[in-house]
Design a protein around this motif. Structure first.
Motif, mmCIF file in Angstrom:
data_model
loop_
_atom_site.group_PDB
_atom_site.id
_atom_site.type_symbol
_atom_site.label_atom_id
_atom_site.label_comp_id
_atom_site.label_asym_id
_atom_site.label_seq_id
_atom_site.Cartn_x
_atom_site.Cartn_y
_atom_site.Cartn_z
ATOM 1 N N UNK A 45 -11.474 -4.852 -7.084
ATOM 2 C CA UNK A 45 -10.321 -5.505 -6.476
ATOM 3 C C UNK A 45 -9.872 -4.776 -5.237
ATOM 4 N N UNK A 46 -8.580 -4.887 -4.940
ATOM 5 C CA UNK A 46 -8.015 -4.242 -3.749
ATOM 6 C C UNK A 46 -6.800 -3.426 -4.171
ATOM 7 N N UNK A 47 -6.987 -2.119 -4.302
ATOM 8 C CA UNK A 47 -5.914 -1.168 -4.554
ATOM 9 C C UNK A 47 -6.064 -0.033 -3.551
ATOM 10 N N UNK A 48 -5.004 0.282 -2.841
ATOM 11 C CA UNK A 48 -5.060 1.374 -1.881
ATOM 12 C C UNK A 48 -4.617 2.662 -2.561
ATOM 13 N N UNK A 49 -5.573 3.559 -2.780
ATOM 14 C CA UNK A 49 -5.259 4.813 -3.449
ATOM 15 C C UNK A 49 -4.601 5.823 -2.519
ATOM 16 N N UNK A 50 -4.766 5.649 -1.206
ATOM 17 C CA UNK A 50 -4.264 6.627 -0.250
ATOM 18 C C UNK A 50 -3.180 6.067 0.664
ATOM 19 N N UNK B 63 0.826 -1.207 0.000
ATOM 20 C CA UNK B 63 0.000 0.000 0.000
ATOM 21 C C UNK B 63 0.863 1.262 0.000
ATOM 22 N N UNK B 64 1.961 1.236 0.768
ATOM 23 C CA UNK B 64 2.839 2.396 0.805
ATOM 24 C C UNK B 64 3.483 2.674 -0.538
ATOM 25 N N UNK B 65 3.920 1.615 -1.219
ATOM 26 C CA UNK B 65 4.538 1.797 -2.538
ATOM 27 C C UNK B 65 3.518 2.279 -3.555
ATOM 28 N N UNK B 66 2.286 1.770 -3.479
ATOM 29 C CA UNK B 66 1.250 2.147 -4.441
ATOM 30 C C UNK B 66 0.821 3.601 -4.261
ATOM 31 N N UNK B 67 0.640 4.017 -3.002
ATOM 32 C CA UNK B 67 0.171 5.383 -2.755
ATOM 33 C C UNK B 67 1.164 6.423 -3.250
ATOM 34 N N UNK B 68 2.451 6.101 -3.229
ATOM 35 C CA UNK B 68 3.461 7.056 -3.670
ATOM 36 C C UNK B 68 3.402 7.298 -5.171
ATOM 37 N N UNK B 69 3.131 6.257 -5.954
ATOM 38 C CA UNK B 69 3.273 6.372 -7.413
ATOM 39 C C UNK B 69 1.950 6.445 -8.163
#
Length: 477
Positions: free
Chosen positions: A121-126, A39-45
Motif C-alpha cells: 500500500x502507501x504508508x510514509x514511514x519517514x 504523511x506528516x501525522x503518520x511519521x510522527x507517531x
C-alpha cells in the motif's frame, strides 16, 4: 497605493499563474497538501505506535526498510506506465491504496499484517513523498503550464505541501495528547485515531483525483518543436530506455509500448543530472534531520523542546523562502536559482560542526533548512524543459527513485564515518558533496535553458500574440 501593491504581490508571488492555470492545478496542489498532511501525522507517531505494540527495534528497522523498498518499486513501475493507463487513473489507484493502508493500521495491531499493508500500500514511514504521486503530479503540472507559468505553479505545489506536512505533524501531536490526557484513552487508541485521519486524507486525495479533467493527460494535439531538425535526428536515433522509441516531431501520440520510452537524447542529458542529484541525495541522507538532531543532542545536550522549536522555525523559513523561488527563476534563470540558493545551505552543512556555541549552531541550522527547498521548483521546471512531454512522467519517476535509493545509503555512510566519536566528519563530507553538486550543476547545465530542446511553440491568438496555457484552455471551471 494599496491596490497596486496587492496587484504586484499577487503577480510576483506566482498566485496569478496558479489562478490562470485553472482548476486542475488547484486540485493537484490541494491533493498533495492533504497527502503531506497525512504523511506528516503518520511519521510522527509510527515508531511510537510500534513501540506501544512492543515491537522490537529489529522489526521496526525491518518495517522501515521494506516499506521504503515497496514505495520505490511501486513508484517506479507506476510512473513508467502512467501515461499509458492514464495519469488520473494512476493517481486514483494510489489514493485508494493510501485509504486501504490507513484503514488497516486503524483496525489491526498485528505486525505482519501492518507490514504487508505498508509494503503493498502507501504508508510514509519517514514523512517523505516516496510513493507514486509526486512524479505524476509534477508531470501533470508541466502539462498544464507553459515555461512562463510553470516555475510559479511548482513553487506553490512545493510550498503548500510543506505547510501541509507541518500542520499534519502538529495535528497528530495535539490529537494524541488530547485523547490520551483529556479523554483518558490509551495511547494505542489515540494512535488509531491518527491512522483514521490518514485514511480520510487518502479519501480526499481520491476525490481530488476523480475531479481532474482530461487536460491532465498526455495530450495528442500537434505541437511542433522549436528545433524540428533536432527532433528528426532524435527520431532517427530511435533508441529507447526500455526498447525502441517512437518519437514524432509533429504529434505527441500515446506510447505504443506498455512502458514509457525515453529517447537517447533525453538520456544523454539526464544521465549527468541523475548522477548529480544522487550525489546531493546521498549527502542529504548522511545528515538527515534525525541524525542532525542526534548530533546536536550529543554535542550540546539541548532539550528536546528547544530542538523541536528551532526545527519548526527552520521549516517555517523554508515555507517562506520557497515562495520567492518563482520570481527569482524569472529574473536569473532556473539553473542560477538552483545553484545560488543551494550553495549557502550546503556551506552551512560543511561548517556545521565547527561552532562551539548553541546559538551559532542553531543559526547554521536555520540557514540550511531555510534555503534547502528553494531549488525544488526550478529543478522540476528544468527537467520539464529539457525532456519531451511524453517522457516527463517516466523521467520524473526515475529521478525520484534514484534520489530515494541514494538517500537510503546516506545513514550507512555516516555510521561508517562517525565511528570513534568522529560524527563531525559526516557533516564535512556531506557539505563537500553538496557543494560539488552545486558547482557541477552550474558547470554542466548553465546553458541548457538556452536550448529549450523540447519547448513547444506557444499557441497564438488571431493577432499572433502568444497565449498562456491558462488562456488556451480557459481559467478553470
Amino acid at each position: 497605493m494599496a491596490v497596486p501593491l496587492i496587484s504586484y504581490l499577487y503577480r510576483e508571488s506566482g498566485l496569478l499563474s496558479v489562478y490562470s492555470t485553472g482548476r486542475d492545478a488547484w486540485l493537484v496542489i490541494f491533493a498533495r497538501s492533504c497527502r503531506m498532511f497525512a504523511y506528516g501525522s503518520c511519521s510522527l507517531i509510527l515508531a511510537l505506535f510500534f513501540a506501544e505494540l512492543h515491537v522490537s527495534d529489529e522489526q521496526i528497522g525491518l518495517f522501515m526498510t521494506l516499506t521504503q523498498v515497496g514505495d520505490v518499486v511501486m513508484s517506479l513501475f507506476l510512473t513508467l506506465v502512467a501515461d499509458r493507463i492514464g495519469r488520473r487513473r494512476t493517481l486514483l489507484g494510489g489514493a485508494t491504496l493510501m485509504v486501504l493502508s490507513g484503514t488497516t493500521f486503524a483496525l489491526f495491531d498485528n505486525f505482519w499484517v501492518l507490514l504487508l499493508a505498508a509494503v503493498v500500500g502507501v504508508i510514509s514511514a519517514t514523512g517523505g513523498d516516496f510513493g507514486p504521486f509526486r512524479a505524476i503530479e509534477e508531470s501533470t503540472i508541466s502539462e498544464l503550464t507553459d515555461q512562463r507559468t510553470r516555475p510559479d505553479v511548482l513553487v506553490w505545489y512545493v510550498t503548500m505541501s510543506t505547510l501541509g506536512s507541518a500542520m499534519g505533524t502538529v495535528a497528530a501531536g495535539r490529537a494524541v495528547q488530547w485523547f490520551h490526557e483529556s479523554r483518558g484513552w490509551t495511547l494505542l487508541a489515540a494512535y488509531h485515531v491518527c491512522f483514521w485521519l490518514y485514511a480520510i486524507m487518502g479519501g480526499v486525495t481520491m476525490l481530488s483525483s476523480a475531479l481532474l479533467s482530461d487536460r491532465c493527460e498526455l495530450q495528442k494535439d500537434s505541437r511542433p518543436s522549436v528545433d524540428t531538425e533536432m527532433e528528426m535526428e532524435m527520431e532517427e536515433e530511435g533508441e529507447a530506455f526500455l526498447g525502441e522509441a517512437d518519437d514524432s516531431s509533429v504529434k505527441r501520440d500515446p506510447p505504443k509500448s506498455t512502458f514509457a520510452q525515453i529517447s537517447k537524447q533525453t538520456r544523454s542529458v539526464m544521465y549527468a543530472l541523475w548522477f548529480l542529484l544522487m550525489v546531493d541525495s546521498l549527502a542529504d541522507g548522511m545528515v538527515s534531520m534525525s541524525l542532525t538532531a542526534y548530533y546536536m543532542d550529543r554535542k550540546f545536550s539541548v532539550t528536546k523542546s528547544a530542538l523541536g522549536d528551532i526545527v519548526s522555525v527552520g521549516y517555517f523559513l523554508a515555507f517562506l523562502s520557497t515562495i520567492f523561488a518563482g520570481p527569482l527563476s524569472r529574473r536569473i534563470g532556473l539553473v542560477n536559482t538552483m545553484v545560488f540558493t543551494h550553495i549557502p545551505s550546503s556551506a552551512a552543512v560543511l561548517v556545521f560542526p565547527y561552532p562551539q556555541s548553541v546559538a551559532a549552531t542553531f543559526a547554521l541550522l536555520l540557514v540550511r533548512l531555510g534555503l534547502n527547498n528553494m531549488d525544488q521548483p526550478p529543478r522540476t521546471a528544468l527537467i520539464a524543459t529539457v525532456v519531451k512531454p511524453e517522457e516527463r512522467t517516466a523521467v520524473m519517476g526515475i529521478t525520484g527513485t534514484l534520489r530515494t535509493v541514494a538517500s537510503t545509503v546516506g545513514p550507512t555512510v555516516t555510521g561508517f564515518l562517525a565511528g570513534d566519536d568522529r560524527f563531525w566528519i559526516a557533516f564535512v563530507v556531506a557539505g563537500a558533496l553538496r557543494l560539488a553538486y552545486d558547482l557541477g550543476l552550474f558547470a554542466m547545465f548553465i546553458n541548457i535553458e538556452l536550448q529549450h530542446r523540447h519547448k513547444p511553440s506557444p499557441p497564438q491568438d488571431a493577432e499572433g500574440q502568444a497565449l498562456s496555457r491558462g488562456d488556451e484552455h480557459g481559467r478553470g471551471h
